[in-house]
Motif scaffolding. Structure first.
Motif, PDB file in Angstrom:
ATOM      1  N   THR A  63       0.821  -1.209   0.000  1.00  0.00           N
ATOM      2  CA  THR A  63       0.000   0.000   0.000  1.00  0.00           C
ATOM      3  C   THR A  63       0.855   1.260   0.000  1.00  0.00           C
ATOM      4  O   THR A  63       0.379   2.338   0.340  1.00  0.00           O
ATOM      5  N   GLU A  64       2.121   1.114  -0.395  1.00  0.00           N
ATOM      6  CA  GLU A  64       3.055   2.235  -0.386  1.00  0.00           C
ATOM      7  C   GLU A  64       3.761   2.352  -1.735  1.00  0.00           C
ATOM      8  O   GLU A  64       3.615   1.484  -2.605  1.00  0.00           O
ATOM      9  N   PRO A 102      -3.450   9.492  -3.725  1.00  0.00           N
ATOM     10  CA  PRO A 102      -2.767  10.695  -3.228  1.00  0.00           C
ATOM     11  C   PRO A 102      -1.251  10.546  -3.186  1.00  0.00           C
ATOM     12  O   PRO A 102      -0.523  11.534  -3.303  1.00  0.00           O
ATOM     13  N   LYS A 103      -0.766   9.313  -3.062  1.00  0.00           N
ATOM     14  CA  LYS A 103       0.681   9.084  -3.046  1.00  0.00           C
ATOM     15  C   LYS A 103       1.268   9.313  -4.444  1.00  0.00           C
ATOM     16  O   LYS A 103       2.403   9.791  -4.565  1.00  0.00           O
ATOM     17  N   VAL A 104       0.503   8.980  -5.468  1.00  0.00           N
ATOM     18  CA  VAL A 104       0.947   9.285  -6.829  1.00  0.00           C
ATOM     19  C   VAL A 104       1.065  10.796  -7.001  1.00  0.00           C
ATOM     20  O   VAL A 104       2.012  11.296  -7.613  1.00  0.00           O
ATOM     21  N   LEU A 174      16.821   7.042  -3.599  1.00  0.00           N
ATOM     22  CA  LEU A 174      15.368   7.075  -3.740  1.00  0.00           C
ATOM     23  C   LEU A 174      14.649   7.251  -2.404  1.00  0.00           C
ATOM     24  O   LEU A 174      13.443   7.525  -2.377  1.00  0.00           O
ATOM     25  N   LEU A 175      15.376   7.098  -1.312  1.00  0.00           N
ATOM     26  CA  LEU A 175      14.757   7.161   0.010  1.00  0.00           C
ATOM     27  C   LEU A 175      14.083   8.505   0.299  1.00  0.00           C
ATOM     28  O   LEU A 175      12.978   8.529   0.866  1.00  0.00           O
ATOM     29  N   TYR A 180       9.106  11.466   1.331  1.00  0.00           N
ATOM     30  CA  TYR A 180       8.197  12.558   0.966  1.00  0.00           C
ATOM     31  C   TYR A 180       6.802  12.012   0.676  1.00  0.00           C
ATOM     32  O   TYR A 180       5.797  12.537   1.158  1.00  0.00           O
ATOM     33  N   VAL A 181       6.734  10.936  -0.101  1.00  0.00           N
ATOM     34  CA  VAL A 181       5.449  10.345  -0.477  1.00  0.00           C
ATOM     35  C   VAL A 181       4.732   9.786   0.746  1.00  0.00           C
ATOM     36  O   VAL A 181       3.544  10.044   0.966  1.00  0.00           O
TER      37      VAL A 181
END
Length: 343
Positions: A63-64, A102-104, A174-175, A180-181
């Motif tokens: 879910t991430e 919303p994460k996108v 990438l962390l 942020y996301v």
């Protein structure tokens, strides 16, 4: 090793071991902090619950925005991808993709704000078993945010030459995007994205998508395609007028962003162009003004002698009066140019 014989399990477990000396080794501690868990959900990046023969994602990643490794079939030869991904395939642990939408949006915001963060990485996606071609790191298109597609940002390695340090170093890079996301955009990135100083380099893209095979509806309604066509028309006109040695597109601003088009009008004198696809000049000016001022005046940027907003509509009297007031009252060097495309 053939594609069918490939197994990512040993690689995933080796990455868990090697991660101790990298920031990504603390991923589950980061998840504990972001989620407010009372204890760390796992000690490893990948677990038996998230490792499959041909792919693996971090524990909790369903879910991430997920850290992901997996098999890529390149002309019948196995390659290993590594990077981050959104999987929009519904499952028991993801009955609806609504949690990812919303994460996108946050992913897209980060890439717009840090266009120079991943110049050596590429994106690609799958719709069913159909894989797209690779493309530069960019916001995710709306038509991919539906049940089914898999969208990836990262790199590939030959399976015979796996370098764990490269994978883990890229995960570390990438962390900040992940944080942020997954923090809802409220947490500052833990690693500063390096910013290159403004240094003019002429050159325009040659692999920009063309509108020659697009339908009329696509040419009118597809904002990305429309922008590409306008950018190509503008660069062609400027090259014809000033020469290719004085024109560049997608040029680094020096403050971590990219300028649509830069013209070297004279030695040390630059004009910045920002292209907008809105249907009215007022909307184009409104959308562009903050961006183009940031290109010129943000700390670390190189100040332009002219800031030019481009749209398809002709500038009307009210728009001209508004820009004139900004020029005269605030001494801001704004201008507007129309770009006319053939339908």
């Amino acid at each position: 090793m053939t594609v069918s014989e490939f197994d990512v399990g040993p690689i995933a477990r080796a990455l868990n071991v090697h991660a101790a000396s990298y920031a990504i080794g603390g991923l589950q501690d980061i998840r504990k902090r972001l989620r407010g868990y009372s204890k760390r959900p796992s000690s490893d990046i990948f677990t038996s619950q998230t490792i499959r023969p041909h792919w693996a994602f971090h524990y909790g990643g369903r879910t991430e925005l997920q850290f992901n490794i997996g098999l890529e079939d390149i002309a019948g030869e196995p390659a290993l991808r590594h990077g981050v991904a959104f999987s929009f395939e519904p499952s028991q642990s993801l009955p609806s993709i609504d949690v990812l939408v919303p994460k996108v949006g946050l992913f897209n915001d980060y890439l717009r704000g840090h266009p120079e963060a991943f110049p050596d990485m590429r994106m690609w996606h799958y719709r069913g078993r159909v894989q797209s071609s690779d493309y530069p790191a960019s916001p995710i298109m709306t038509d991919l945010v539906v049940p089914g597609p898999f969208v990836f940002l990262g790199k590939r390695q030959r399976v015979a030459e796996i370098d764990y340090d490269v994978i883990l170093a890229d995960f570390d890079r990438l962390l900040p995007l992940y944080e942020y996301v997954e923090s809802g955009g409220h947490e500052s990135p833990s690693v500063k994205v390096p910013k290159a100083a403004f240094s003019f380099q002429a050159g325009c893209s040659t692999d920009r998508p063309s509108g020659t095979t697009a339908s009329l509806a696509e040419r009118v309604l597809n904002i990305s395609l429309r922008h590409n066509l306008m950018q190509a028309a503008l660069t062609c006109r400027l090259i014809a007028q000033y020469g290719a040695a004085n024109v560049a597109d997608e040029h680094a601003s020096g403050s971590g962003t990219k300028i649509d088009v830069v013209l070297q009008h004279a030695a040390g004198e630059f004009w910045y162009y920002e292209i907008k696809t809105a249907h009215s000049p007022r909307a184009c000016i409104r959308d562009a003004i903050g961006q183009i001022m940031e290109y010129s005046y943000w700390p670390g940027a190189h100040e332009a002698s002219r800031l030019i907003i481009c749209g398809e509509a002709a500038l009307d009297d009210e728009g001209a009066a508004y820009l004139r007031q900004l020029n005269e009252r605030f001494r801001l060097p704004f201008a507007y140019e129309q770009i006319v495309l053939e339908q």
